[in-house]
Design a protein around this motif. Structure first.
Motif, short mmCIF file in Angstrom:
data_model
loop_
_atom_site.label_atom_id
_atom_site.label_comp_id
_atom_site.label_asym_id
_atom_site.label_seq_id
_atom_site.Cartn_x
_atom_site.Cartn_y
_atom_site.Cartn_z
N ARG A 1 -47.91 -66.28 71.02
CA ARG A 1 -48.20 -65.68 69.73
C ARG A 1 -46.99 -65.58 68.81
O ARG A 1 -47.13 -65.43 67.60
N THR A 2 -45.79 -65.68 69.38
CA THR A 2 -44.58 -65.60 68.56
C THR A 2 -44.22 -66.93 67.91
O THR A 2 -43.29 -66.99 67.11
N LYS B 1 -60.62 -70.41 43.15
CA LYS B 1 -59.67 -69.79 42.22
C LYS B 1 -59.19 -68.42 42.69
O LYS B 1 -58.13 -67.96 42.26
N VAL B 2 -59.95 -67.78 43.55
CA VAL B 2 -59.54 -66.45 44.01
C VAL B 2 -58.30 -66.51 44.90
O VAL B 2 -57.59 -65.52 45.08
N LEU B 3 -57.98 -67.70 45.42
CA LEU B 3 -56.83 -67.84 46.31
C LEU B 3 -55.50 -67.78 45.55
O LEU B 3 -54.44 -67.87 46.16
N LYS B 4 -55.56 -67.65 44.23
CA LYS B 4 -54.31 -67.44 43.49
C LYS B 4 -53.74 -66.05 43.79
O LYS B 4 -52.56 -65.79 43.52
N TYR B 5 -54.58 -65.18 44.36
CA TYR B 5 -54.11 -63.87 44.80
C TYR B 5 -53.65 -63.97 46.25
O TYR B 5 -54.43 -64.33 47.14
N ASN B 6 -52.40 -63.66 46.50
CA ASN B 6 -51.81 -63.85 47.84
C ASN B 6 -52.53 -63.05 48.91
O ASN B 6 -52.61 -63.49 50.07
N ALA B 7 -53.06 -61.90 48.55
CA ALA B 7 -53.73 -61.06 49.54
C ALA B 7 -54.94 -61.77 50.15
O ALA B 7 -55.19 -61.67 51.35
N TYR B 8 -55.69 -62.49 49.32
CA TYR B 8 -56.89 -63.17 49.81
C TYR B 8 -56.54 -64.48 50.51
O TYR B 8 -57.19 -64.87 51.47
N LEU B 9 -55.49 -65.14 50.04
CA LEU B 9 -55.02 -66.34 50.73
C LEU B 9 -54.52 -65.98 52.13
O LEU B 9 -54.78 -66.70 53.09
N ALA B 10 -53.84 -64.84 52.23
CA ALA B 10 -53.30 -64.40 53.52
C ALA B 10 -54.40 -64.13 54.54
O ALA B 10 -54.22 -64.37 55.74
N LYS B 11 -55.55 -63.64 54.08
CA LYS B 11 -56.67 -63.37 54.98
C LYS B 11 -57.10 -64.65 55.71
O LYS B 11 -57.35 -64.65 56.92
N LEU B 12 -57.22 -65.75 54.95
CA LEU B 12 -57.66 -67.02 55.53
C LEU B 12 -56.54 -67.66 56.35
O LEU B 12 -56.80 -68.33 57.35
N GLU B 13 -55.30 -67.46 55.91
CA GLU B 13 -54.16 -68.03 56.66
C GLU B 13 -54.03 -67.38 58.03
O GLU B 13 -53.65 -68.05 59.00
N ARG B 14 -54.35 -66.09 58.12
CA ARG B 14 -54.29 -65.42 59.43
C ARG B 14 -55.30 -66.02 60.40
O ARG B 14 -55.03 -66.17 61.59
N ILE B 15 -56.47 -66.39 59.88
CA ILE B 15 -57.50 -66.97 60.75
C ILE B 15 -57.10 -68.38 61.19
O ILE B 15 -57.28 -68.75 62.35
N THR B 16 -56.56 -69.19 60.27
CA THR B 16 -56.14 -70.54 60.65
C THR B 16 -54.98 -70.50 61.63
O THR B 16 -54.88 -71.36 62.52
N ARG C 1 -54.57 -68.12 63.89
CA ARG C 1 -55.21 -67.75 65.15
C ARG C 1 -55.91 -68.96 65.77
O ARG C 1 -55.88 -69.16 66.99
N MET C 2 -56.53 -69.77 64.91
CA MET C 2 -57.21 -70.98 65.37
C MET C 2 -56.20 -71.97 65.95
O MET C 2 -56.42 -72.56 67.00
N ALA C 3 -55.05 -72.14 65.28
CA ALA C 3 -54.01 -73.06 65.76
C ALA C 3 -53.42 -72.58 67.08
O ALA C 3 -53.09 -73.40 67.95
N LEU C 4 -53.31 -71.28 67.25
CA LEU C 4 -52.82 -70.73 68.53
C LEU C 4 -53.74 -71.10 69.68
O LEU C 4 -53.30 -71.48 70.77
N ARG C 5 -55.05 -71.01 69.45
CA ARG C 5 -56.02 -71.33 70.50
C ARG C 5 -56.04 -72.83 70.79
O ARG C 5 -56.25 -73.25 71.92
N ILE C 6 -55.84 -73.64 69.76
CA ILE C 6 -55.85 -75.10 69.96
C ILE C 6 -54.62 -75.55 70.74
O ILE C 6 -54.73 -76.34 71.68
#
Length: 379
Positions: free
Chosen positions: A202-203, A175-190, A192-197
């Motif tokens: 990076r652009t 439920k905390v992901l309703k806040y965009n700031a916290y959703l964005a934290k996890l989206e940045r990691i995914t 980065r993960m997709a870039l490595r895969i």
């Protein structure tokens, strides 16, 4: 046993069950509960009055200590942690005294990998997970370079460690992901993960990277995990994830959609042909005049081979006369003309057909990258 057993021993779990079964059977006051899991014991104390809460907690802990001592076991109180969970109520710290030792509540508490905070917002957990996953991703990045290294499928296996960290016990904090700031934290990691895969630049656009890598968006993955937990319908949850992902992809107007129209077919294909050079063609970010001009590597967008005014992925893969023989050879192997209308079907079709198209794209981009390095256009 009087001297204990090594951690990880065969007898360890059985002995723990024997001892703690007696602890779980202790008579406690109303509003006091014991919760045991693996090798961990939690005492949950509830009350509307802070003073009664303290008295109940002290009595429960003394009760447990006495029982353990009767069995010849000593409780390490200095390792015991406590948190006061009060929701929106602003309560002071609570200190419980056991003999000469005092235990004071903390703002956050890590219980079985879940970071609980006193306001029960779970924001602390997302922050903790983000830092942990980012740290692991940083170590993986050292062995997942863009050129060379493991194949796409092996990269997905390696980065699944990060996925496990992110989505651990997700129903408790979704439920905390309703806040965009916290959703964005996890989206940045995914991302980065997709870039490595995908071994992409990076652009490259995130939406395209996730599809190429076969990594679902965070929000959809969270919804899938929650539905599996609540209804135990894994197959249906996965089906809904793909459906929602496809609906979102249908609205996308980026270049990658020329190559990938059906996400499910692309993922099920287990595309082993994707590498650094192929990804450049799929994303449009690579050794193309238009892209090089955009990142200020050269002052024009013309094709270096045929002097076409705008050299982009479309021109390179489907039009440039320099690669006409490569395209004809691939078309002979496929038995079909390769163009923007057919390439998506060919890439997700029979193995021989998809291999021929992947090899065509790889050959074109590999040679073009080599020529670009010679001309000092790209690093």
């Amino acid at each position: 046993m009087t001297c204990g057993v090594p951690q990880g021993s065969v007898l360890g779990p059985t002995l723990w069950n024997l001892f703690y079964d007696q602890i779980l059977r202790l008579d406690m006051e109303d509003g006091v509960y014991t919760v045991a899991y693996a090798d961990d014991l939690a005492v949950v104390v509830t009350d509307v009055c802070v003073d009664r809460l303290r008295d109940k907690a002290e009595y429960a802990i003394r009760n447990i200590i006495d029982k353990l001592q009767n069995m010849g076991i000593r409780l390490c109180l200095h390792k015991t942690e406590m948190i006061l969970m009060s929701g929106r109520r602003k309560l002071r710290e609570l200190t419980v005294r056991i003999g000469e030792l005092e235990i004071t509540t903390k703002p956050n508490l890590n219980y079985m990998g879940i970071v609980l905070d006193k306001n029960i917002t779970m924001k602390a957990h997302v922050n903790y997970v983000s830092k942990k996953a980012d740290k692991v991703m940083g170590k993986l990045s050292r062995v997942l370079s863009n050129i060379g290294g493991p194949s796409l499928l092996k990269r997905k296996v390696l980065t699944s460690v990060v996925t496990s960290i992110i989505y651990y016990a997700v129903p408790t904090w979704s439920k905390v992901l309703k806040y965009n700031a916290y959703l964005a934290k996890l989206e940045r990691i995914t991302r980065r993960m997709a870039l490595r895969i995908t071994m992409a630049y990076r652009t490259s656009p995130t939406k395209a990277l996730l599809v190429i890598a076969g990594v679902p968006p965070v929000q959809l993955k969270v919804q899938e995990r929650c539905k599996i937990y609540q209804k135990n319908e894994k197959e249906q949850a996965q089906k809904e994830l793909l459906q929602k992902w496809q609906e979102s992809w249908n609205t996308y107007e980026g270049w990658t959609k020329v190559f990938i129209k059906n996400i499910e077919l692309w993922i099920n294909k287990k595309v082993v042909g994707v590498d650094h050079h192929v990804t450049q063609a799929l994303t449009g970010h690579g050794a193309f005049g238009r892209y090089l001009q955009r990142i200020k590597k050269q002052d024009h967008a013309r094709c270096q081979y045929c002097d076409w005014e705008t050299d982009d992925a479309r021109h390179t893969i489907f039009q440039c006369v320099r690669w006409e023989n490569v395209r004809l050879d691939a078309e002979t192997r496929c038995g079909r003309i390769i163009n923007e209308e057919t390439i998506s079907t060919l890439l997700t079709g029979e193995e021989d057909t998809s291999d021929a198209v992947f090899n065509m794209i790889r050959s074109i981009m590999r040679e073009k990258n080599k020529d670009g390095v010679k001309n000092k256009q790209i690093e």
